[in-house]
Design an enzyme around this catalytic site. Sequence first.
Site, short mmCIF file in Angstrom:
data_model
loop_
_atom_site.label_atom_id
_atom_site.label_comp_id
_atom_site.label_asym_id
_atom_site.label_seq_id
_atom_site.Cartn_x
_atom_site.Cartn_y
_atom_site.Cartn_z
CB CYS A 2 53.52 4.21 0.48
SG CYS A 2 51.92 3.45 0.35
NE ARG A 27 58.33 4.73 3.89
CZ ARG A 27 58.34 5.41 5.02
NH1 ARG A 27 59.38 5.33 5.81
NH2 ARG A 27 57.33 6.16 5.38
CD1 TRP A 74 52.03 -2.80 3.55
CD2 TRP A 74 50.43 -1.38 4.22
NE1 TRP A 74 51.33 -3.40 4.57
CE2 TRP A 74 50.34 -2.55 4.99
CE3 TRP A 74 49.52 -0.36 4.45
CZ2 TRP A 74 49.39 -2.71 5.99
CZ3 TRP A 74 48.57 -0.53 5.45
CH2 TRP A 74 48.51 -1.70 6.21
CG ASN A 100 54.05 7.49 2.77
OD1 ASN A 100 53.21 6.66 3.12
ND2 ASN A 100 55.07 7.85 3.54
N GLY A 101 50.66 8.18 2.52
CA GLY A 101 49.77 8.73 3.54
C GLY A 101 48.34 8.33 3.23
CD GLU A 496 60.34 -7.92 20.36
OE1 GLU A 496 59.18 -7.52 20.44
OE2 GLU A 496 61.04 -7.77 19.34
CE LYS A 500 60.72 -9.20 16.04
NZ LYS A 500 60.70 -7.94 16.73
CD GLU A 503 57.66 -8.72 13.22
OE1 GLU A 503 58.51 -8.41 14.05
OE2 GLU A 503 57.02 -7.88 12.57
CG HIS A 519 44.89 -18.80 36.43
ND1 HIS A 519 44.16 -19.04 37.57
CD2 HIS A 519 46.17 -18.60 36.83
CE1 HIS A 519 44.95 -18.97 38.62
NE2 HIS A 519 46.19 -18.71 38.20
CE LYS A 620 62.22 -1.24 10.71
NZ LYS A 620 62.37 -2.31 11.71
O1 M6R Z 1 58.79 2.52 14.28
P1 M6R Z 1 58.14 2.03 15.53
O2 M6R Z 1 59.13 1.59 16.55
O3 M6R Z 1 57.14 3.01 16.09
O4 M6R Z 1 57.30 0.76 15.09
C1 M6R Z 1 56.46 0.12 16.00
C2 M6R Z 1 56.02 -1.24 15.49
O5 M6R Z 1 55.31 -1.10 14.29
C3 M6R Z 1 57.20 -2.18 15.25
O6 M6R Z 1 57.97 -2.33 16.39
C4 M6R Z 1 56.69 -3.57 14.80
O7 M6R Z 1 55.99 -4.18 15.83
C5 M6R Z 1 57.85 -4.43 14.34
N1 M6R Z 1 57.59 -4.93 13.03
C6 M6R Z 1 58.09 -5.62 15.18
O8 M6R Z 1 59.20 -6.35 14.76
#
Ligand code: M6R
Length: 625
Positions: A2, A27, A74, A100-101, A496, A500, A503, A519, A620
């Site tokens: 949010c 957010r 969100w 927000n929270g 990683e 990517k 997501e 395995h 985010k």
């Molecule tokens: O703000 P942060 O680095 O703590 O966020 C951690 C994860 O939420 C963040 O890296 C998330 O996995 C990304 N969307 C990946 O691209």
Amino acid sequence: MCGIVGYIGKQKAAPILLAGLAKLEYRGYDSAGIAVMENGKIEVQKDKGRVCNLCEKKEIENLQGSIGIAHTRWATHGEPSKINSHPHTDSNEEFAVVHNGIIENYVELRKELEKKGYSFKSDTDTEVIPNLIHYFYNKEKTSQEDVNDENNNELKFVKAVKQATDKLIGSFAIEVLSKENPDIMVVVRKDSPLVIGKGYNENYIASDIPAILSYTKDFYLLENLEFAMLTRDNIRFFDKDLKEFNKKSDTITWNAMAADKNGYEDYMLKEIYEQPTAIRETIGTRVNEGICKFDELDFSKEYLQSLTQIYIVACGTAMHAGLAVKSTIERLSKIHTEVDIASEFRYRDPLVDEKTLCIFITQSGETADTIAALKLCKEKGAKTLAVTNVIGSSITREADYSIYTHAGPEIAVASTKAYTSQITLLVLLAMYFAQILENIEKHELENIIKEMLVLPNKIEDILKSTEQIQEIAKQMYKEKDVFYLGRGIDYTTATEASLKVKEISYIHSESYAAGELKHGTIALIEKGINVIGIMTDPNLVKKTVSNIEEIITRGAVTTVVINEKIAQTLDTRIFTNVIRVPETETWLSPIVTIVPLQLLAYYISKEKGLDVDKPRNLAKSVTVE
Ligand code: M6R
């Protein structure tokens, strides 16, 4: 999760609020709303869907008021719907709140308020807040004399907000409007971010700096349980006991363009292209005459020698940055290093004590699980070090030490430049440990530094031509499943890269240590399946090639990411696609090899016509558990 924005000044509030919300959509983006003081009344407009839906509303265009609050959601409690969207008002419509929270005890509070005659329209946890404020505000009404005293009324408003927040368990950043106090706004935060931007005869509020950076560079970073009472030309600060105090503002050096798309189609693409600069800035002043400097740290040789272990704790991509540097830290510091997922670590009573150094990586500095894990380590007596990109973020207020990546604002939900900057900074940190511990020869250190300094140029080379990657994306975008393989440090990159693609393109993907495939997972390999192999470690390349040959035999379509030197040792004709990257020191290779794979995920998402910057179900900043 949010985003919230506020404005109090002389201009029309609605366009400023909507522009701020648009910058905060990363957010959360399932519903949005604004409340504006309009001729002594609080006018609320909200709806399900993106901020742009609101922009088209005639009712919003007609709003003339110059004080307002706004929210992009969100959903946590209650499905995305008009009724659950913020702002929420009390049942008498005298106060409006954006939040927000998460309010953990909202069910109990709601029952208490219902007994007092308050009614509720939404399923949200937030709606208890305006009702609590209304209750305390009216409870405070004393004599007629007091009610007519303007200053007293203002303070009564802040006091009611304080009394309401005293009741709340959980996290909150809130902005409050009051019908009876139409020229004032009250804001407060606890464990959710909130900044105040100071203008000339106008003030701005937002969940983060980029949302309002085009209006001001002077910011107040509100601490937990600090209250601010804003008018057009004044901001008064109160501590948790409502004692007034003076707060110093900070001047931000980023420019507004850093938070705009600047001609790129998407933030993600812009941020991928910003990586050379982000890495240069992160190395910045840390390296001088062949040594690494961390002036904000005061670790002595005795302290580092006393450590039995280092814990790196983080979530998502930030955790992957930890995996990418684990072996480098171990090799250079000779201290056993573990990497853990914050949401797991915090609940498993980890063996942490004063002989453990705990490092927390978080781009936003707001991730709830990472912050909770840090608090736990502090309780257990460990020293805590935050690695973050956001100055003044919540984690920096909790950690014993904070060091910053200088990646600039990262807006796209998919993290790119934060990841490569985090690895850069952590490798520098590992070298700094080695220097103090005298584990590294001067020439060795100089060589790594030399190599680090040319990394940005190598990434620029990769970014010069993307046609091949776009072509592979066209071959892959209809796939249902893909696999990413690697050994050693390349396995961390595979992990990683796999996140990517998942997501932002919604393709199911798995990353595997190449040697582990046999395995079990190899059972999933069938004709036509896409497998991406990463091979940059000369000591392991032969082994990985054997694993890839095993899957080629079973009909897989293979794409490999290799460097020039490795290419010379292989018959690359066996692979379907070969992406070549410049060669670098193995410890640094994740910074280079991830770049074409970020691009691959990006172009697959584009081929599928998806919203790259705002993938479904994601936000985010993950400020809830
Ligand atoms: O703000 P942060 O680095 O703590 O966020 C951690 C994860 O939420 C963040 O890296 C998330 O996995 C990304 N969307 C990946 O691209």
